[in-house]
Design a protein around this motif. Structure first.
Motif, mmCIF file in Angstrom:
data_model
loop_
_atom_site.group_PDB
_atom_site.id
_atom_site.type_symbol
_atom_site.label_atom_id
_atom_site.label_comp_id
_atom_site.label_asym_id
_atom_site.label_seq_id
_atom_site.Cartn_x
_atom_site.Cartn_y
_atom_site.Cartn_z
ATOM 1 N N ASP A 29 83.302 83.142 107.700
ATOM 2 C CA ASP A 29 83.044 84.304 108.544
ATOM 3 C C ASP A 29 81.972 85.179 107.909
ATOM 4 O O ASP A 29 82.090 85.560 106.746
ATOM 5 C CB ASP A 29 84.322 85.126 108.729
ATOM 6 N N ALA A 30 80.947 85.487 108.690
ATOM 7 C CA ALA A 30 79.914 86.432 108.268
ATOM 8 C C ALA A 30 80.075 87.690 109.109
ATOM 9 O O ALA A 30 80.068 87.620 110.343
ATOM 10 C CB ALA A 30 78.524 85.828 108.451
ATOM 11 N N CYS A 31 80.238 88.836 108.455
ATOM 12 C CA CYS A 31 80.546 90.085 109.156
ATOM 13 C C CYS A 31 79.498 91.149 108.825
ATOM 14 O O CYS A 31 79.099 91.301 107.676
ATOM 15 C CB CYS A 31 81.925 90.588 108.736
ATOM 16 N N LEU A 32 79.097 91.877 109.846
ATOM 17 C CA LEU A 32 78.074 92.906 109.708
ATOM 18 C C LEU A 32 78.705 94.294 109.831
ATOM 19 O O LEU A 32 79.476 94.542 110.754
ATOM 20 C CB LEU A 32 77.006 92.718 110.788
ATOM 21 N N LEU A 33 78.338 95.177 108.924
ATOM 22 C CA LEU A 33 78.766 96.577 108.983
ATOM 23 C C LEU A 33 77.551 97.410 109.350
ATOM 24 O O LEU A 33 76.516 97.363 108.671
ATOM 25 C CB LEU A 33 79.332 97.026 107.630
ATOM 26 N N THR B 201 74.540 76.904 110.702
ATOM 27 C CA THR B 201 75.647 76.708 109.754
ATOM 28 C C THR B 201 77.007 76.603 110.427
ATOM 29 O O THR B 201 77.973 76.191 109.801
ATOM 30 C CB THR B 201 75.705 77.884 108.762
ATOM 31 N N HIS B 202 77.087 77.035 111.675
ATOM 32 C CA HIS B 202 78.351 77.087 112.433
ATOM 33 C C HIS B 202 79.348 78.084 111.842
ATOM 34 O O HIS B 202 80.554 77.961 112.029
ATOM 35 C CB HIS B 202 78.990 75.707 112.560
ATOM 36 N N ALA B 203 78.828 79.070 111.115
ATOM 37 C CA ALA B 203 79.685 80.156 110.630
ATOM 38 C C ALA B 203 79.975 81.103 111.791
ATOM 39 O O ALA B 203 79.142 81.291 112.672
ATOM 40 C CB ALA B 203 78.998 80.911 109.500
ATOM 41 N N ARG B 204 81.167 81.686 111.788
ATOM 42 C CA ARG B 204 81.512 82.680 112.808
ATOM 43 C C ARG B 204 80.877 84.007 112.409
ATOM 44 O O ARG B 204 80.901 84.368 111.229
ATOM 45 C CB ARG B 204 83.027 82.833 112.912
ATOM 46 N N VAL B 205 80.321 84.732 113.375
ATOM 47 C CA VAL B 205 79.704 86.023 113.083
ATOM 48 C C VAL B 205 80.373 87.111 113.915
ATOM 49 O O VAL B 205 80.779 86.881 115.053
ATOM 50 C CB VAL B 205 78.178 86.004 113.343
ATOM 51 N N SER B 206 80.481 88.290 113.326
ATOM 52 C CA SER B 206 81.058 89.445 114.022
ATOM 53 C C SER B 206 80.464 90.699 113.396
ATOM 54 O O SER B 206 79.787 90.631 112.368
ATOM 55 C CB SER B 206 82.584 89.453 113.901
ATOM 56 N N TYR B 207 80.730 91.834 114.033
ATOM 57 C CA TYR B 207 80.239 93.085 113.459
ATOM 58 C C TYR B 207 81.240 94.203 113.708
ATOM 59 O O TYR B 207 82.079 94.127 114.599
ATOM 60 C CB TYR B 207 78.866 93.460 114.034
ATOM 61 N N ALA B 208 81.128 95.226 112.869
ATOM 62 C CA ALA B 208 81.945 96.433 113.021
ATOM 63 C C ALA B 208 81.032 97.625 112.790
ATOM 64 O O ALA B 208 80.156 97.588 111.935
ATOM 65 C CB ALA B 208 83.091 96.437 112.012
ATOM 66 N N GLN B 209 81.230 98.672 113.566
ATOM 67 C CA GLN B 209 80.404 99.861 113.411
ATOM 68 C C GLN B 209 81.230 101.004 112.852
ATOM 69 O O GLN B 209 82.417 101.147 113.167
ATOM 70 C CB GLN B 209 79.760 100.229 114.745
ATOM 71 N N VAL B 210 80.606 101.775 111.998
ATOM 72 C CA VAL B 210 81.265 102.929 111.378
ATOM 73 C C VAL B 210 81.266 104.066 112.391
ATOM 74 O O VAL B 210 80.212 104.525 112.828
ATOM 75 C CB VAL B 210 80.533 103.351 110.087
#
Length: 199
Positions: free
Chosen positions: A76-80, A105-114
């Motif tokens: 899992d790759a996650c963006l803040l 890469t077929h990695a799962r990506v997601s993000y969260a915002q502050v």
């Protein structure tokens, strides 16, 4: 002498005519007409049974997988990001770079915002939630988010951090990416390397 009255309506001539016509029509049906109708019903039933058997038949071949379905790896790759999320600017380019890397890469990506105050102290709980979700690669964009990630990276050696705009840390699990014109490609490359390191 008074005549007794009832609530039953009198049978009118129209009902008698309709009922008589139906009886006459049923009597006029001959054996051949009934046989033809029964034969038609049998043909329709045979066609339905054939279609069902052919469509559910097992010819020994495995089903063809849906080519649109993507099989993800267990990374899992996650963006803040700041409160504006990925709606524009550098964060949008970073998100596009993450998606580019996910295609390879077929990695799962997601993000969260502050949400709320845009400060390092307020960004830290949002970053911690990503770490608790077992994000293997954490990206940060925005000054408070990058600072929080740079301060947290040394204590989470198993996580790869990608800091957009520079975090100023020399930790071995941190990659700095400049926030210039090539940020999308730079982020994609950094995520691909980080995912490969997690494998």
């Amino acid at each position: 002498m008074s005549q007794a009255r009832t609530n039953r309506p009198e049978r009118s001539g129209r009902f008698a005519v309709v009922g008589g016509a139906a009886v006459t029509w049923l009597r006029s049906l001959r054996g051949r007409t009934i046989a033809l109708a029964a034969g038609g019903v049998a043909v329709v039933a045979a066609v339905v049974v054939t279609v069902v058997l052919v469509s559910s038949g097992d010819d020994g071949r495995p089903p063809i997988p849906d080519t649109r379905a993507r099989h993800y790896t267990d990374v899992d790759a996650c963006l803040l990001t700041g409160e504006k999320g990925i709606s524009g600017g550098t964060a949008a380019a970073v998100w596009q770079g993450m998606q580019d890397a996910s295609l390879k890469t077929h990695a799962r990506v997601s993000y969260a915002q502050v949400l709320g105050e845009q400060s390092t102290g307020n960004a830290r709980p949002f970053l911690n939630s990503l770490l608790q979700r077992s994000c293997d690669v954490v990206l940060a964009v925005g000054r408070p988010e990058v600072t929080a990630a740079a301060q947290t990276a040394p204590t989470h050696k198993s996580v790869c951090f990608v800091l957009v705009g520079g975090g100023g840390t020399a930790a071995s699990n941190v990659a700095d990416v400049s926030a210039g014109d090539g940020v999308r490609a730079d982020v994609a490359g950094a995520v691909e390397r980080a995912v490969a390191g997690q494998g």
